[in-house]
Design a protein around this motif. Structure first.
Motif, mmCIF file in Angstrom:
data_model
loop_
_atom_site.group_PDB
_atom_site.id
_atom_site.type_symbol
_atom_site.label_atom_id
_atom_site.label_comp_id
_atom_site.label_asym_id
_atom_site.label_seq_id
_atom_site.Cartn_x
_atom_site.Cartn_y
_atom_site.Cartn_z
ATOM 1 N N LEU A 85 12.010 17.033 -16.063
ATOM 2 C CA LEU A 85 11.597 15.754 -15.868
ATOM 3 C C LEU A 85 12.760 14.943 -15.601
ATOM 4 C CD1 LEU A 85 8.644 15.669 -18.525
ATOM 5 C CD2 LEU A 85 8.586 15.958 -16.217
ATOM 6 N N ASP A 86 13.901 15.295 -15.962
ATOM 7 C CA ASP A 86 15.075 14.543 -15.646
ATOM 8 C C ASP A 86 15.621 14.116 -14.226
ATOM 9 O OD1 ASP A 86 15.482 14.623 -18.346
ATOM 10 O OD2 ASP A 86 16.916 16.418 -18.385
ATOM 11 N N VAL A 87 14.655 14.862 -13.426
ATOM 12 C CA VAL A 87 15.146 14.672 -12.006
ATOM 13 C C VAL A 87 13.994 13.988 -11.178
ATOM 14 C CG1 VAL A 87 16.747 16.402 -12.008
ATOM 15 C CG2 VAL A 87 14.551 17.108 -11.171
ATOM 16 N N PRO A 88 14.127 13.176 -10.270
ATOM 17 C CA PRO A 88 12.996 12.768 -9.555
ATOM 18 C C PRO A 88 11.970 13.937 -9.057
ATOM 19 C CG PRO A 88 15.033 11.747 -8.698
ATOM 20 C CD PRO A 88 15.353 12.644 -9.535
ATOM 21 N N THR A 89 10.867 13.594 -8.996
ATOM 22 C CA THR A 89 9.659 14.487 -8.638
ATOM 23 C C THR A 89 10.151 15.448 -7.331
ATOM 24 O OG1 THR A 89 8.014 13.063 -9.485
ATOM 25 C CG2 THR A 89 7.329 14.901 -8.099
ATOM 26 N N ALA A 90 10.575 14.736 -6.308
ATOM 27 C CA ALA A 90 10.880 15.583 -4.867
ATOM 28 C C ALA A 90 11.999 16.512 -5.179
ATOM 29 C CB ALA A 90 11.186 14.414 -3.886
ATOM 30 N N GLU A 91 12.736 16.410 -6.219
ATOM 31 C CA GLU A 91 13.861 17.150 -6.372
ATOM 32 C C GLU A 91 13.556 18.810 -7.138
ATOM 33 O OE1 GLU A 91 17.365 15.439 -7.701
ATOM 34 O OE2 GLU A 91 17.178 13.833 -6.513
ATOM 35 N N ARG A 92 12.415 18.507 -8.093
ATOM 36 C CA ARG A 92 11.936 19.494 -8.702
ATOM 37 C C ARG A 92 11.600 20.852 -8.124
ATOM 38 N NH1 ARG A 92 8.158 15.594 -12.394
ATOM 39 N NH2 ARG A 92 9.911 14.125 -12.876
ATOM 40 N N ALA A 93 10.966 20.814 -7.157
ATOM 41 C CA ALA A 93 10.502 22.083 -6.138
ATOM 42 C C ALA A 93 11.935 22.701 -5.653
ATOM 43 C CB ALA A 93 9.236 21.634 -5.262
ATOM 44 N N PRO A 94 12.639 22.093 -5.058
ATOM 45 C CA PRO A 94 13.888 22.801 -4.437
ATOM 46 C C PRO A 94 14.513 23.452 -5.540
ATOM 47 C CG PRO A 94 13.597 20.608 -3.519
ATOM 48 C CD PRO A 94 12.653 20.689 -4.767
ATOM 49 N N SER B 38 5.710 29.978 -14.762
ATOM 50 C CA SER B 38 5.682 28.627 -13.994
ATOM 51 C C SER B 38 5.036 27.663 -14.861
ATOM 52 C CB SER B 38 5.038 28.895 -12.686
ATOM 53 O OG SER B 38 3.621 29.092 -12.661
ATOM 54 N N THR B 39 5.214 26.700 -14.601
ATOM 55 C CA THR B 39 4.852 25.287 -15.137
ATOM 56 C C THR B 39 3.802 24.414 -14.480
ATOM 57 O OG1 THR B 39 6.727 25.267 -16.387
ATOM 58 C CG2 THR B 39 5.549 23.223 -16.600
ATOM 59 N N PRO B 40 2.828 23.887 -15.041
ATOM 60 C CA PRO B 40 1.936 23.186 -14.086
ATOM 61 C C PRO B 40 2.488 21.827 -13.780
ATOM 62 C CG PRO B 40 0.760 23.861 -16.164
ATOM 63 C CD PRO B 40 2.014 24.068 -16.355
ATOM 64 N N GLY B 41 2.264 21.330 -12.383
ATOM 65 C CA GLY B 41 2.973 20.102 -11.823
ATOM 66 C C GLY B 41 3.968 20.487 -10.982
ATOM 67 N N LEU B 42 4.482 21.694 -10.865
ATOM 68 C CA LEU B 42 5.597 22.223 -10.030
ATOM 69 C C LEU B 42 4.885 23.091 -9.070
ATOM 70 C CD1 LEU B 42 8.174 22.681 -13.003
ATOM 71 C CD2 LEU B 42 8.204 21.080 -11.383
ATOM 72 N N PRO B 43 5.851 23.899 -8.317
ATOM 73 C CA PRO B 43 5.464 24.783 -7.307
ATOM 74 C C PRO B 43 4.324 25.791 -7.653
ATOM 75 C CG PRO B 43 7.753 24.547 -7.155
ATOM 76 C CD PRO B 43 7.489 24.069 -8.327
ATOM 77 N N THR B 44 3.398 26.076 -6.818
ATOM 78 C CA THR B 44 2.281 26.829 -7.441
ATOM 79 C C THR B 44 2.813 28.259 -7.345
ATOM 80 O OG1 THR B 44 1.599 27.137 -4.906
ATOM 81 C CG2 THR B 44 0.435 25.311 -6.007
ATOM 82 N N PRO B 45 2.037 29.179 -7.813
ATOM 83 C CA PRO B 45 2.581 30.515 -8.236
ATOM 84 C C PRO B 45 2.382 31.090 -6.718
ATOM 85 C CG PRO B 45 0.853 30.086 -9.975
ATOM 86 C CD PRO B 45 0.947 28.882 -9.121
ATOM 87 N N GLN B 46 1.548 30.704 -5.957
ATOM 88 C CA GLN B 46 1.324 31.221 -4.451
ATOM 89 C C GLN B 46 2.708 31.084 -3.772
ATOM 90 O OE1 GLN B 46 -1.023 29.476 -5.896
ATOM 91 N NE2 GLN B 46 -2.274 31.184 -6.258
#
Length: 294
Positions: free
Chosen positions: A70-79, A202-210
């Motif tokens: 949560l410390d970084v913008p949403t767009a940066e979490r998936a990368p 993995s964590t909800p709200g982040l990249p999907t397991p797939q």
């Protein structure tokens, strides 16, 4: 700049904290594309500072304690999670024999040895008593049922790879500004074993397991999906045992940080999640692979 790695104080079991083992694998991985800090020397003489230790490079980067990042913008979490997944995949595709780790672990009977080890460790951890209240840490929920399940013939037939043993977001050092892993830390539980034992939740709200699976397959060129539900349940059980150990250290005042207390509170939810996964699998209900909703 460098830093010293030693054993934590007040251990109930040293089986999960072997700095000599950690030094060996980090040294072996220095010439690979798996990012690790440089290690300079190992001292096994306990008379020097009272415990074995090694000296390693200090990595100037970011460590995220919360898997949701949560410390970084949403767009940066998936990368960032993509980098974490790709780093794990790079480890799993290595030919560990080529790097002098042919005797780093016994392949046959891995899961049975794991269960024997964790049964012994958890037995000690659950009896640790709080220094103030006198209350014991307590047993993992569904512990006996989980041990029986993971010890029987449900175990997957897996491929041998190097595994980290405690692969999670706060054991990774990321580049100060880029979505890049610059170092993997805490290799005490590493070994040459079944790659599915390195499953991370993995964590909800982040990249999907797939999506995580696709990133992993792109690096390793094999599909980890078969038996992944079993592996997720096993990973949750092991996480519960690790968190119970932290709870024991908190109880005996060997750990006091807010992060330690957070992990200590997690051992029951992790165990309950593991048993829920087992029951759903036994009922033939599908799950979403590596997606953990705790």
């Amino acid at each position: 700049m460098s830093c010293v790695k030693t054993l934590p104080g007040g251990l109930l079991s040293k089986a999960a904290h072997k700095v000599e083992r950690e030094y060996r694998i980090i040294r072996a991985l220095e010439t690979t594309d798996v990012p690790v800090p440089k290690v300079y020397c190992l001292c096994e003489d306990e008379s020097v500072i009272g415990t074995p230790f090694y000296v390693m490079e200090f990595l100037d980067g970011r460590i995220f304690e919360d898997p949701a990042i949560l410390d970084v913008p949403t767009a940066e979490r998936a990368p960032l999670w993509k980098a974490a997944t790709q780093t794990l995949a790079k480890l799993h595709r290595l030919d560990y024999v080529k790097f002098g780790l042919h005797n780093f672990g016994k392949f046959d009977g891995f899961y049975n040895r794991q269960m024997a080890t964790w049964t012994q460790i958890c037995g000690a951890q659950e009896n640790a008593v709080d220094a103030d209240t006198g209350e014991a840490v307590g047993r993992l929920p569904h512990f006996d049922d989980l041990v029986r399940y993971f010890s029987r013939g449900t175990q997957p037939q897996d491929r041998a790879n190097l595994v980290h043993g405690d692969y999670k977001i706060d054991n990774l050092v990321f580049h100060p500004t880029e979505p890049q892993v610059i170092g993997v830390l805490d290799w005490e539980m590493s070994t040459a074993k079944y790659f599915r034992s390195d499953t991370f939740l993995s964590t909800p709200g982040l990249p999907t397991p797939q999506m995580v699976m696709r990133w992993y397959r792109a690096v390793t060129a094999w599909d980890p999906q078969p038996n992944m539900e079993w592996a997720v349940a096993f990973a949750a059980f092991r996480s519960a045992a690790i968190c119970q150990g932290i709870a024991a250290r908190v109880a005996t005042r060997q750990a006091s940080s807010p992060q330690a207390k957070s992990y200590a509170d997690a051992f029951r939810p992790f165990a309950n999640f593991a048993w829920d996964m087992v029951e759903r699998k036994e009922r033939g209900e599908g799950t979403d692979g590596i997606g953990a909703k705790l």
